[in-house]
Design a protein around this motif. Sequence first.
Motif, PDB file in Angstrom:
ATOM      1  N   VAL A 235      28.031 -56.420  25.013  1.00 45.58           N
ATOM      2  CA  VAL A 235      29.183 -55.857  25.723  1.00 45.58           C
ATOM      3  C   VAL A 235      30.308 -56.889  25.732  1.00 45.58           C
ATOM      4  N   PRO A 236      31.516 -56.520  25.314  1.00 45.49           N
ATOM      5  CA  PRO A 236      32.605 -57.511  25.259  1.00 45.49           C
ATOM      6  C   PRO A 236      33.033 -57.972  26.651  1.00 45.49           C
ATOM      7  N   ARG A 237      33.708 -59.093  26.680  1.00 40.22           N
ATOM      8  CA  ARG A 237      34.198 -59.648  27.954  1.00 40.22           C
ATOM      9  C   ARG A 237      35.043 -58.618  28.695  1.00 40.22           C
ATOM     10  N   ASP A 238      35.954 -57.958  28.001  1.00 36.75           N
ATOM     11  CA  ASP A 238      36.759 -56.890  28.585  1.00 36.75           C
ATOM     12  C   ASP A 238      36.351 -55.578  27.926  1.00 36.75           C
ATOM     13  N   PRO A 239      35.573 -54.745  28.621  1.00 35.62           N
ATOM     14  CA  PRO A 239      35.073 -53.532  27.984  1.00 35.62           C
ATOM     15  C   PRO A 239      36.107 -52.429  27.829  1.00 35.62           C
ATOM     16  N   TYR A 240      37.269 -52.592  28.454  1.00 32.71           N
ATOM     17  CA  TYR A 240      38.291 -51.546  28.397  1.00 32.71           C
ATOM     18  C   TYR A 240      39.333 -51.860  27.331  1.00 32.71           C
ATOM     19  N   ASP A 241      40.020 -50.808  26.876  1.00 33.19           N
ATOM     20  CA  ASP A 241      41.067 -50.940  25.869  1.00 33.19           C
ATOM     21  C   ASP A 241      42.406 -50.701  26.537  1.00 33.19           C
ATOM     22  N   GLU A 242      43.312 -51.663  26.427  1.00 34.53           N
ATOM     23  CA  GLU A 242      44.611 -51.549  27.085  1.00 34.53           C
ATOM     24  C   GLU A 242      45.733 -51.296  26.091  1.00 34.53           C
ATOM     25  N   THR A 243      45.427 -51.001  24.826  1.00 34.22           N
ATOM     26  CA  THR A 243      46.458 -50.894  23.814  1.00 34.22           C
ATOM     27  C   THR A 243      47.029 -49.500  23.698  1.00 34.22           C
TER      28      THR A 243
ATOM     29  N   PRO B 226      27.460 -38.173  17.124  1.00 28.67           N
ATOM     30  CA  PRO B 226      27.823 -39.494  17.663  1.00 28.67           C
ATOM     31  C   PRO B 226      29.327 -39.745  17.680  1.00 28.67           C
ATOM     32  N   TYR B 227      29.747 -40.442  18.701  1.00 29.10           N
ATOM     33  CA  TYR B 227      31.140 -40.863  18.837  1.00 29.10           C
ATOM     34  C   TYR B 227      31.172 -42.345  19.186  1.00 29.10           C
ATOM     35  N   LEU B 228      32.162 -43.031  18.648  1.00 30.96           N
ATOM     36  CA  LEU B 228      32.454 -44.398  19.061  1.00 30.96           C
ATOM     37  C   LEU B 228      33.604 -44.322  20.049  1.00 30.96           C
ATOM     38  N   VAL B 229      33.422 -44.905  21.229  1.00 36.29           N
ATOM     39  CA  VAL B 229      34.356 -44.675  22.328  1.00 36.29           C
ATOM     40  C   VAL B 229      34.804 -45.998  22.928  1.00 36.29           C
ATOM     41  N   ARG B 230      36.019 -46.011  23.414  1.00 33.56           N
ATOM     42  CA  ARG B 230      36.513 -47.096  24.271  1.00 33.56           C
ATOM     43  C   ARG B 230      37.300 -46.452  25.395  1.00 33.56           C
ATOM     44  N   MET B 231      37.051 -46.861  26.609  1.00 36.17           N
ATOM     45  CA  MET B 231      37.795 -46.334  27.743  1.00 36.17           C
ATOM     46  C   MET B 231      39.131 -47.064  27.836  1.00 36.17           C
ATOM     47  N   ALA B 232      40.206 -46.286  27.882  1.00 41.02           N
ATOM     48  CA  ALA B 232      41.557 -46.851  27.910  1.00 41.02           C
ATOM     49  C   ALA B 232      42.077 -46.912  29.334  1.00 41.02           C
ATOM     50  N   LEU B 233      42.696 -48.035  29.680  1.00 40.76           N
ATOM     51  CA  LEU B 233      43.225 -48.242  31.028  1.00 40.76           C
ATOM     52  C   LEU B 233      44.733 -48.121  31.040  1.00 40.76           C
ATOM     53  N   ASN B 234      45.249 -47.469  32.080  1.00 37.68           N
ATOM     54  CA  ASN B 234      46.671 -47.526  32.356  1.00 37.68           C
ATOM     55  C   ASN B 234      46.953 -48.574  33.421  1.00 37.68           C
ATOM     56  N   CYS B 235      46.090 -48.592  34.446  1.00 37.65           N
ATOM     57  CA  CYS B 235      46.237 -49.561  35.532  1.00 37.65           C
ATOM     58  C   CYS B 235      44.887 -50.152  35.916  1.00 37.65           C
ATOM     59  N   CYS B 236      43.967 -49.266  36.297  1.00 36.93           N
ATOM     60  CA  CYS B 236      42.676 -49.732  36.799  1.00 36.93           C
ATOM     61  C   CYS B 236      41.567 -48.794  36.344  1.00 36.93           C
ATOM     62  N   ALA B 237      40.346 -49.150  36.675  1.00 43.22           N
ATOM     63  CA  ALA B 237      39.195 -48.366  36.225  1.00 43.22           C
ATOM     64  C   ALA B 237      39.229 -46.939  36.766  1.00 43.22           C
ATOM     65  N   ALA B 238      39.909 -46.723  37.890  1.00 43.28           N
ATOM     66  CA  ALA B 238      39.961 -45.376  38.472  1.00 43.28           C
ATOM     67  C   ALA B 238      40.698 -44.396  37.575  1.00 43.28           C
ATOM     68  N   ASP B 239      41.632 -44.882  36.731  1.00 47.15           N
ATOM     69  CA  ASP B 239      42.361 -43.966  35.848  1.00 47.15           C
ATOM     70  C   ASP B 239      41.937 -44.101  34.385  1.00 47.15           C
ATOM     71  N   ALA B 240      40.782 -44.724  34.136  1.00 45.62           N
ATOM     72  CA  ALA B 240      40.306 -44.909  32.765  1.00 45.62           C
ATOM     73  C   ALA B 240      40.009 -43.566  32.107  1.00 45.62           C
ATOM     74  N   GLN B 241      40.426 -43.440  30.835  1.00 49.46           N
ATOM     75  CA  GLN B 241      40.181 -42.241  30.055  1.00 49.46           C
ATOM     76  C   GLN B 241      39.666 -42.643  28.681  1.00 49.46           C
ATOM     77  N   PRO B 242      38.830 -41.799  28.070  1.00 50.38           N
ATOM     78  CA  PRO B 242      38.244 -42.196  26.792  1.00 50.38           C
ATOM     79  C   PRO B 242      39.143 -41.911  25.597  1.00 50.38           C
ATOM     80  N   VAL B 243      38.989 -42.741  24.586  1.00 48.21           N
ATOM     81  CA  VAL B 243      39.516 -42.457  23.248  1.00 48.21           C
ATOM     82  C   VAL B 243      38.307 -42.463  22.326  1.00 48.21           C
ATOM     83  N   LYS B 244      38.172 -41.417  21.506  1.00 46.71           N
ATOM     84  CA  LYS B 244      36.938 -41.196  20.771  1.00 46.71           C
ATOM     85  C   LYS B 244      37.183 -41.151  19.268  1.00 46.71           C
TER      86      LYS B 244
END
Length: 237
Positions: free
Chosen positions: A226-234, A158-176
């Motif tokens: 599911v949180p209001r903003d499912p992506y991580d921008e930090t 198992p992994y806990l994951v958040r998809m990280a955004l640089n600009c938009c969902a098209a460039d989202a990448q996971p952090v695990k």
Amino acid sequence: MNRQAQAAVLFLLGGALLHAGTTDLYLRYVKAALQPLLLASGAVLVVAALATAWYERRRARRGPDRHHHPEPRISWLLVLPLLALILIAPPALGSYSALRSGTALQKPYAYGALPAGDPVPLSVVDYASRAAYGHGRSLHGRAVRVTGFLALDRAGHPYLVRMALNCCAADAQPVKIALTGTLPPVLRPDAWLEVTGRFTPRLTHDPVNDGPVPYLEVTSAKPVPVPRDPYDETWNN
């Protein structure tokens, strides 16, 4: 497509952008910081549509235009993004995308002081960077609380994951974060969990890009909406 139809499409497209920008819908496409630009774009399209309609009305009063040429049919393709905005609300990227992309974890320039309290609320990116690159020095003796969605690799790890955004969902990448310790008896991919645990020096590497994936020793876990903003921008701050 005549000018009146173009104006109508522009107006509807601008209205759709304004609707997305004033609700949480836009968070499925772009990061929160781009909301002002999205609203500005919608407003510009609406103004352009109204100006086009006003111009065409004035021109119609002057009589038919002898030099009028029909607009190309390809202009009807403008309807496609409008239909996509109106009819399709894409879900946030989940475990399928996360397991097929390497971790986007990057070494930060510095670490801020952890807030008081126990457990300490941290983002997936914050915990992973402190554990992997800070060697857990700021995490020793502290319980942490992290929220993300669950992903299971082919071996069932198992992994806990958040998809990280640089600009938009098209460039989202996971952090695990790899999970160990006390886990729920049933693990369902894409389920959102609030995990409480402690730092462990154990570290593995992402099989996709060999990036660092730290472990978290779980003491308790519970499902959350599911949180209001499912992506991580930090991740790039």
